[in-house]
Design a protein around this motif. Structure first.
Motif, PDB file in Angstrom:
ATOM      1  N   VAL A  49     145.713 -17.919  34.136  1.00 57.07           N
ATOM      2  CA  VAL A  49     144.281 -18.186  34.325  1.00 57.07           C
ATOM      3  C   VAL A  49     143.821 -19.303  33.391  1.00 57.07           C
ATOM      4  O   VAL A  49     143.083 -20.219  33.801  1.00 57.07           O
ATOM      5  N   LEU A  50     144.240 -19.272  32.142  1.00 56.49           N
ATOM      6  CA  LEU A  50     143.836 -20.300  31.180  1.00 56.49           C
ATOM      7  C   LEU A  50     144.373 -21.673  31.562  1.00 56.49           C
ATOM      8  O   LEU A  50     143.676 -22.690  31.427  1.00 56.49           O
ATOM      9  N   ILE A  51     145.619 -21.722  32.050  1.00 58.21           N
ATOM     10  CA  ILE A  51     146.205 -23.002  32.467  1.00 58.21           C
ATOM     11  C   ILE A  51     145.423 -23.587  33.639  1.00 58.21           C
ATOM     12  O   ILE A  51     145.113 -24.791  33.666  1.00 58.21           O
ATOM     13  N   LEU A  52     145.080 -22.755  34.612  1.00 58.06           N
ATOM     14  CA  LEU A  52     144.332 -23.231  35.781  1.00 58.06           C
ATOM     15  C   LEU A  52     142.911 -23.661  35.404  1.00 58.06           C
ATOM     16  O   LEU A  52     142.404 -24.664  35.919  1.00 58.06           O
ATOM     17  N   LEU A  53     142.275 -22.915  34.500  1.00 56.49           N
ATOM     18  CA  LEU A  53     140.937 -23.297  34.038  1.00 56.49           C
ATOM     19  C   LEU A  53     140.981 -24.640  33.321  1.00 56.49           C
ATOM     20  O   LEU A  53     140.103 -25.491  33.512  1.00 56.49           O
ATOM     21  N   PHE A  54     141.987 -24.836  32.500  1.00 56.74           N
ATOM     22  CA  PHE A  54     142.150 -26.112  31.790  1.00 56.74           C
ATOM     23  C   PHE A  54     142.348 -27.252  32.788  1.00 56.74           C
ATOM     24  O   PHE A  54     141.750 -28.329  32.648  1.00 56.74           O
ATOM     25  N   THR A  55     143.189 -27.008  33.811  1.00 53.37           N
ATOM     26  CA  THR A  55     143.457 -28.044  34.819  1.00 53.37           C
ATOM     27  C   THR A  55     142.195 -28.399  35.593  1.00 53.37           C
ATOM     28  O   THR A  55     141.938 -29.571  35.886  1.00 53.37           O
ATOM     29  N   LYS A  56     141.391 -27.394  35.920  1.00 52.70           N
ATOM     30  CA  LYS A  56     140.193 -27.603  36.728  1.00 52.70           C
ATOM     31  C   LYS A  56     139.056 -28.236  35.926  1.00 52.70           C
ATOM     32  O   LYS A  56     138.397 -29.173  36.392  1.00 52.70           O
ATOM     33  N   THR A  57     138.816 -27.747  34.713  1.00 57.19           N
ATOM     34  CA  THR A  57     137.639 -28.180  33.945  1.00 57.19           C
ATOM     35  C   THR A  57     137.904 -29.375  33.045  1.00 57.19           C
ATOM     36  O   THR A  57     137.064 -30.265  32.923  1.00 57.19           O
ATOM     37  N   ILE A  58     139.056 -29.423  32.402  1.00 57.22           N
ATOM     38  CA  ILE A  58     139.359 -30.507  31.462  1.00 57.22           C
ATOM     39  C   ILE A  58     140.037 -31.674  32.171  1.00 57.22           C
ATOM     40  O   ILE A  58     139.614 -32.832  32.055  1.00 57.22           O
ATOM     41  N   LYS A  59     141.080 -31.391  32.945  1.00 56.37           N
ATOM     42  CA  LYS A  59     141.784 -32.454  33.650  1.00 56.37           C
ATOM     43  C   LYS A  59     141.078 -32.845  34.951  1.00 56.37           C
ATOM     44  O   LYS A  59     141.398 -33.875  35.543  1.00 56.37           O
ATOM     45  N   ARG A  60     140.160 -31.990  35.396  1.00 55.96           N
ATOM     46  CA  ARG A  60     139.373 -32.223  36.617  1.00 55.96           C
ATOM     47  C   ARG A  60     140.260 -32.523  37.830  1.00 55.96           C
ATOM     48  O   ARG A  60     140.076 -33.495  38.547  1.00 55.96           O
ATOM     49  N   GLN A  61     141.238 -31.645  38.028  1.00 53.64           N
ATOM     50  CA  GLN A  61     142.129 -31.779  39.168  1.00 53.64           C
ATOM     51  C   GLN A  61     141.964 -30.581  40.093  1.00 53.64           C
ATOM     52  O   GLN A  61     141.623 -29.478  39.648  1.00 53.64           O
ATOM     53  N   SER A  62     142.224 -30.799  41.378  1.00 52.27           N
ATOM     54  CA  SER A  62     142.164 -29.704  42.343  1.00 52.27           C
ATOM     55  C   SER A  62     143.310 -28.727  42.088  1.00 52.27           C
ATOM     56  O   SER A  62     144.453 -29.142  41.850  1.00 52.27           O
ATOM     57  N   ILE A  63     142.997 -27.457  42.123  1.00 53.75           N
ATOM     58  CA  ILE A  63     144.036 -26.451  41.906  1.00 53.75           C
ATOM     59  C   ILE A  63     144.306 -25.630  43.163  1.00 53.75           C
ATOM     60  O   ILE A  63     145.140 -24.720  43.147  1.00 53.75           O
ATOM     61  N   THR A  64     143.628 -25.943  44.264  1.00 55.77           N
ATOM     62  CA  THR A  64     143.764 -25.131  45.478  1.00 55.77           C
ATOM     63  C   THR A  64     144.514 -25.834  46.608  1.00 55.77           C
ATOM     64  O   THR A  64     144.824 -25.205  47.619  1.00 55.77           O
ATOM     65  N   HIS A  65     144.807 -27.115  46.429  1.00 53.05           N
ATOM     66  CA  HIS A  65     145.427 -27.878  47.519  1.00 53.05           C
ATOM     67  C   HIS A  65     146.748 -27.251  47.961  1.00 53.05           C
ATOM     68  O   HIS A  65     147.056 -27.218  49.165  1.00 53.05           O
ATOM     69  N   ILE A  66     147.536 -26.757  47.022  1.00 57.47           N
ATOM     70  CA  ILE A  66     148.854 -26.209  47.360  1.00 57.47           C
ATOM     71  C   ILE A  66     148.751 -24.999  48.286  1.00 57.47           C
ATOM     72  O   ILE A  66     149.656 -24.719  49.072  1.00 57.47           O
ATOM     73  N   TRP A  67     147.628 -24.288  48.249  1.00 55.98           N
ATOM     74  CA  TRP A  67     147.459 -23.097  49.085  1.00 55.98           C
ATOM     75  C   TRP A  67     147.231 -23.451  50.550  1.00 55.98           C
ATOM     76  O   TRP A  67     147.282 -22.563  51.418  1.00 55.98           O
ATOM     77  N   ARG A  68     147.019 -24.716  50.845  1.00 56.31           N
ATOM     78  CA  ARG A  68     146.829 -25.131  52.239  1.00 56.31           C
ATOM     79  C   ARG A  68     148.125 -25.679  52.853  1.00 56.31           C
ATOM     80  O   ARG A  68     148.141 -26.081  54.008  1.00 56.31           O
ATOM     81  N   GLN A  69     149.187 -25.691  52.072  1.00 57.97           N
ATOM     82  CA  GLN A  69     150.478 -26.191  52.542  1.00 57.97           C
ATOM     83  C   GLN A  69     151.458 -25.014  52.643  1.00 57.97           C
ATOM     84  O   GLN A  69     151.981 -24.550  51.634  1.00 57.97           O
ATOM     85  N   LYS A  70     151.679 -24.515  53.863  1.00 55.85           N
ATOM     86  CA  LYS A  70     152.482 -23.300  54.052  1.00 55.85           C
ATOM     87  C   LYS A  70     153.903 -23.448  53.521  1.00 55.85           C
ATOM     88  O   LYS A  70     154.439 -22.532  52.900  1.00 55.85           O
ATOM     89  N   ARG A  71     154.509 -24.609  53.785  1.00 53.18           N
ATOM     90  CA  ARG A  71     155.885 -24.805  53.315  1.00 53.18           C
ATOM     91  C   ARG A  71     155.955 -24.759  51.796  1.00 53.18           C
ATOM     92  O   ARG A  71     156.821 -24.080  51.218  1.00 53.18           O
ATOM     93  N   ASP A  72     155.034 -25.438  51.137  1.00 54.42           N
ATOM     94  CA  ASP A  72     155.029 -25.465  49.677  1.00 54.42           C
ATOM     95  C   ASP A  72     154.637 -24.110  49.100  1.00 54.42           C
ATOM     96  O   ASP A  72     155.099 -23.732  48.017  1.00 54.42           O
ATOM     97  N   LEU A  73     153.802 -23.373  49.809  1.00 60.36           N
ATOM     98  CA  LEU A  73     153.357 -22.068  49.332  1.00 60.36           C
ATOM     99  C   LEU A  73     154.527 -21.089  49.252  1.00 60.36           C
ATOM    100  O   LEU A  73     154.652 -20.325  48.297  1.00 60.36           O
ATOM    101  N   GLY A  74     155.400 -21.135  50.258  1.00 51.97           N
ATOM    102  CA  GLY A  74     156.578 -20.270  50.232  1.00 51.97           C
ATOM    103  C   GLY A  74     157.483 -20.594  49.057  1.00 51.97           C
ATOM    104  O   GLY A  74     157.992 -19.687  48.378  1.00 51.97           O
TER     105      GLY A  74
END
Length: 307
Positions: A49-74
């Motif tokens: 959770v802390l890593i994702l919060l840091f990525t979203k708020t400090i690095k300002r990067q999308s953290i949900t894009h991977i969840w829309r790619q079925k192949r990568d999700l597996g």
């Protein structure tokens, strides 16, 4: 050279943090109320959770894009469960069944397993250096687990089995995310993998149900494992691959067993005899043997330079 220096520092910091986590975990497991399953749930959930919060708020990067790619999700789930979560769980249970130094050295066999898996997958015989490394690893492991009495195990069969599973999961942790890291930020991959692993272990052993008896030492130990042994170690070591080759990072990874062994001896009075030390050094030497360029690769480089 500056980039290589940054990569080397990151790899060393990551390796030392992971190595010191071993003696800290061993210290916690001396209290029967702490279990590897409880520790896995809390450390992976909080770290993820802390890593994702840091990525979203400090690095300002999308953290949900991977969840829309079925192949990568597996592939993410495979990496999270068979790689990242597995290597941390088997590390903790191997420490619990033996000691931090032995567990961390057995983890180093993951490099040899990568050599073997690569040979099986791509159907080619190991090179001379790879064959030598496998031989050194086998001799070193034999000395380590027998303490020099070559026909009697000095550690339990359970500890040895867990150590080999630890090495296998370490190899998978290295091999599974390679394609993902080409398409996504390392923080996104590690963060979600931590969260997935944390959820699974929280289902197995909810960390809020029957928690262990907290003391000052216990709280500090858990905090160190969550922030430094988990977050810092994985982020630093994985990030180092942007600056140095996997071979260089693998050589610097030898700081893991070094720091784990020194910590075990200094703070937990763990003892290692001569054959164990020799065995550990033989296993660690495989990383350097594999780093030596083979004659074929050297010739190929020379031919490319001539062109």
């Amino acid at each position: 050279m500056k980039r290589q220096g940054i990569g080397a520092i990151l790899a060393i910091i990551g390796a030392i943090c992971w190595g010191i986590q071993g003696p800290v975990s061993q210290f916690l497991f001396q209290d029967a109320s702490y279990s590897p399953e409880w520790l896995m749930g809390i450390k992976m959930s909080i770290a993820g959770v802390l890593i994702l919060l840091f990525t979203k708020t400090i690095k300002r990067q999308s953290i949900t894009h991977i969840w829309r790619q079925k192949r990568d999700l597996g592939l993410l789930f495979l990496y999270a469960l068979l790689g990242l979560a597995a290597v941390q769980y088997f590390y903790l249970v191997t420490v619990s069944a033996s000691n931090a130094g032995t567990a961390t050295i057995l983890q180093s066999l993951g490099t040899i397993i990568i050599v073997i898996l690569t040979a099986l997958i791509y159907h080619h015989l190991p090179s001379r250096n790879e064959a030598i490394a496998v031989g050194l690893a086998l001799i070193g492991t034999w000395l380590l687990v027998t303490r020099g009495d070559l026909f009697h195990l000095a550690i339990s069969g359970r500890a040895l089995t867990l150590g080999l599973l630890l090495a296998l999961s370490g190899a998978l942790q290295t091999m599974l995310p390679v394609s993902l890291l080409k398409r996504y930020d390392v923080m996104v991959i590690v963060g979600w993998a931590m969260v997935i692993g944390g959820i699974v272990f929280s289902i197995v052993h909810p960390f809020w149900v029957n928690p262990p008896k907290f003391t000052v030492g216990g709280v500090l130990g858990v905090a160190f494992i969550v922030f430094f042994g988990t977050m810092v170690s994985f982020i630093c070591f994985t990030s180092s691959l942007k600056y140095v080759s996997p071979t260089v990072a693998g050589m610097l990874d030898t700081f893991e067993p070094l720091s784990a062994t020194i910590g075990s001896i200094a703070f937990l009075n763990t003892s290692f005899n001569g054959p164990e030390i020799i065995g550990g050094l033989l296993i660690l030497s495989t990383v350097f043997v594999l780093a030596i360029p083979s004659q074929k690769s050297t010739k190929k480089e020379l031919q490319n330079n001539e062109k």
